[in-house]
Design a protein around this motif. Structure first.
Motif, PDB file in Angstrom:
ATOM      1  N   MET A  62     -49.493  15.727  47.905  1.00  0.00           N
ATOM      2  CA  MET A  62     -50.260  15.651  46.901  1.00  0.00           C
ATOM      3  C   MET A  62     -50.498  14.047  47.066  1.00  0.00           C
ATOM      4  SD  MET A  62     -49.241  17.731  43.588  1.00  0.00           S
ATOM      5  CE  MET A  62     -50.650  17.082  42.518  1.00  0.00           C
ATOM      6  N   LEU A  63     -51.755  13.600  46.554  1.00  0.00           N
ATOM      7  CA  LEU A  63     -52.101  12.285  46.444  1.00  0.00           C
ATOM      8  C   LEU A  63     -52.543  11.960  45.271  1.00  0.00           C
ATOM      9  CD1 LEU A  63     -52.434   9.166  47.846  1.00  0.00           C
ATOM     10  CD2 LEU A  63     -54.846  10.089  48.417  1.00  0.00           C
ATOM     11  N   TRP A  64     -52.019  10.938  44.546  1.00  0.00           N
ATOM     12  CA  TRP A  64     -52.325  10.397  43.135  1.00  0.00           C
ATOM     13  C   TRP A  64     -52.633   8.958  43.368  1.00  0.00           C
ATOM     14  CZ3 TRP A  64     -47.645  12.254  39.576  1.00  0.00           C
ATOM     15  CH2 TRP A  64     -47.833  13.848  39.607  1.00  0.00           C
ATOM     16  N   ARG A  65     -53.397   8.324  42.172  1.00  0.00           N
ATOM     17  CA  ARG A  65     -53.813   6.980  42.309  1.00  0.00           C
ATOM     18  C   ARG A  65     -53.158   6.234  41.102  1.00  0.00           C
ATOM     19  NH1 ARG A  65     -57.635   6.853  46.802  1.00  0.00           N
ATOM     20  NH2 ARG A  65     -58.229   9.115  47.089  1.00  0.00           N
ATOM     21  N   ASN A  66     -52.775   5.120  41.187  1.00  0.00           N
ATOM     22  CA  ASN A  66     -51.965   4.287  40.255  1.00  0.00           C
ATOM     23  C   ASN A  66     -53.205   3.475  39.816  1.00  0.00           C
ATOM     24  OD1 ASN A  66     -50.253   3.183  38.525  1.00  0.00           O
ATOM     25  ND2 ASN A  66     -49.779   1.497  39.897  1.00  0.00           N
ATOM     26  N   GLU A  67     -53.522   3.942  38.429  1.00  0.00           N
ATOM     27  CA  GLU A  67     -54.655   3.191  37.764  1.00  0.00           C
ATOM     28  C   GLU A  67     -53.923   1.940  36.887  1.00  0.00           C
ATOM     29  OE1 GLU A  67     -57.465   4.085  38.370  1.00  0.00           O
ATOM     30  OE2 GLU A  67     -57.302   6.199  39.343  1.00  0.00           O
TER      31      GLU A  67
END
Length: 220
Positions: A62-67
């Motif tokens: 899975m890929l998440w983005r650090n906001e």
């Protein structure tokens, strides 16, 4: 024991040169019951595209983005915080530019089952080989080079023995350790590996497993 589940948390930033090799080394683990969550910290290269390619062929990735606040440690702490509600038997940290040996997860689980109890907060860390940017071996064993193994619990507070990218811990420890606010100033210098190691030493056990389980990349 394939029944044992493992969550791998990778912090990513501009890792296109070596990212594929690291992901491949995880895909080819002898232990297959894992989930890999990669959190990107705003990469400006092709890192995310590489991850998306692998997501199409393997649904364990899975890929998440650090906001939030950026930087290696804030990204790791933000990722860890998001994973707190996810229940797995074991948890591992991962860098984007190393190479895991195929038996890494299996070896950790087997060592854990022989030496640990599920009720005690436990972290195990192992030996690693050091490689350069091109993958040439600089040292066959970091333990032989630096002496990784420590005997006194207090040394967890004074020396950096534990490399997070080669550590392994149970859900008892993961649920015990408090979240860190990535926006706090201390977070820029608070290493996630040392933080978890200190809780293991104070509340449970921290063990050194004298086996080389991965290649750790150092740049010139």
């Amino acid at each position: 024991n394939m029944g044992q589940s493992c969550l791998i948390m990778m912090a990513l930033y501009n890792g296109e040169r070596s990212l594929a090799e690291q992901i491949e080394s995880i895909i080819h683990q002898t232990h297959t019951n894992w989930k890999l969550i990669i959190q990107d910290d705003g990469s400006t290269d092709c890192s995310c595209a590489i991850v998306e390619q692998y997501m199409r062929i393997d649904d364990r990735i899975m890929l998440w983005r650090n906001e939030g606040p950026h930087g290696a440690y804030p990204n790791f702490h933000a990722l860890i915080n998001k994973c707190k509600g996810m229940t797995y038997d074991f948890y591992m940290f991962c860098d984007h530019d190393d190479v895991w040996h195929p038996n890494k997860i299996e070896s950790f689980i087997s060592y854990y089952e022989q030496n640990c109890s599920n009720t005690e907060p436990t972290m195990i860390y192992a030996d690693l080989r050091i490689i350069d940017a091109k993958g040439q071996v600089l040292s066959e064993s970091i333990n032989n080079t630096y002496g990784m193994q420590f005997n006194l619990p207090a040394s967890a507070f004074f020396f950096h023995n534990v490399f997070g990218c080669n550590s392994f811990f149970n859900k008892t420890l993961f649920s015990l350790v408090p979240c860190v606010d990535p926006g706090e100033e201390i977070c820029q210098i608070l290493s996630h590996d040392g933080y978890y190691a200190k809780f293991a030493v104070c509340y449970g056990c921290l063990l050194f497993y004298d086996m080389v389980l991965m290649d750790y990349r150092r740049y010139g």
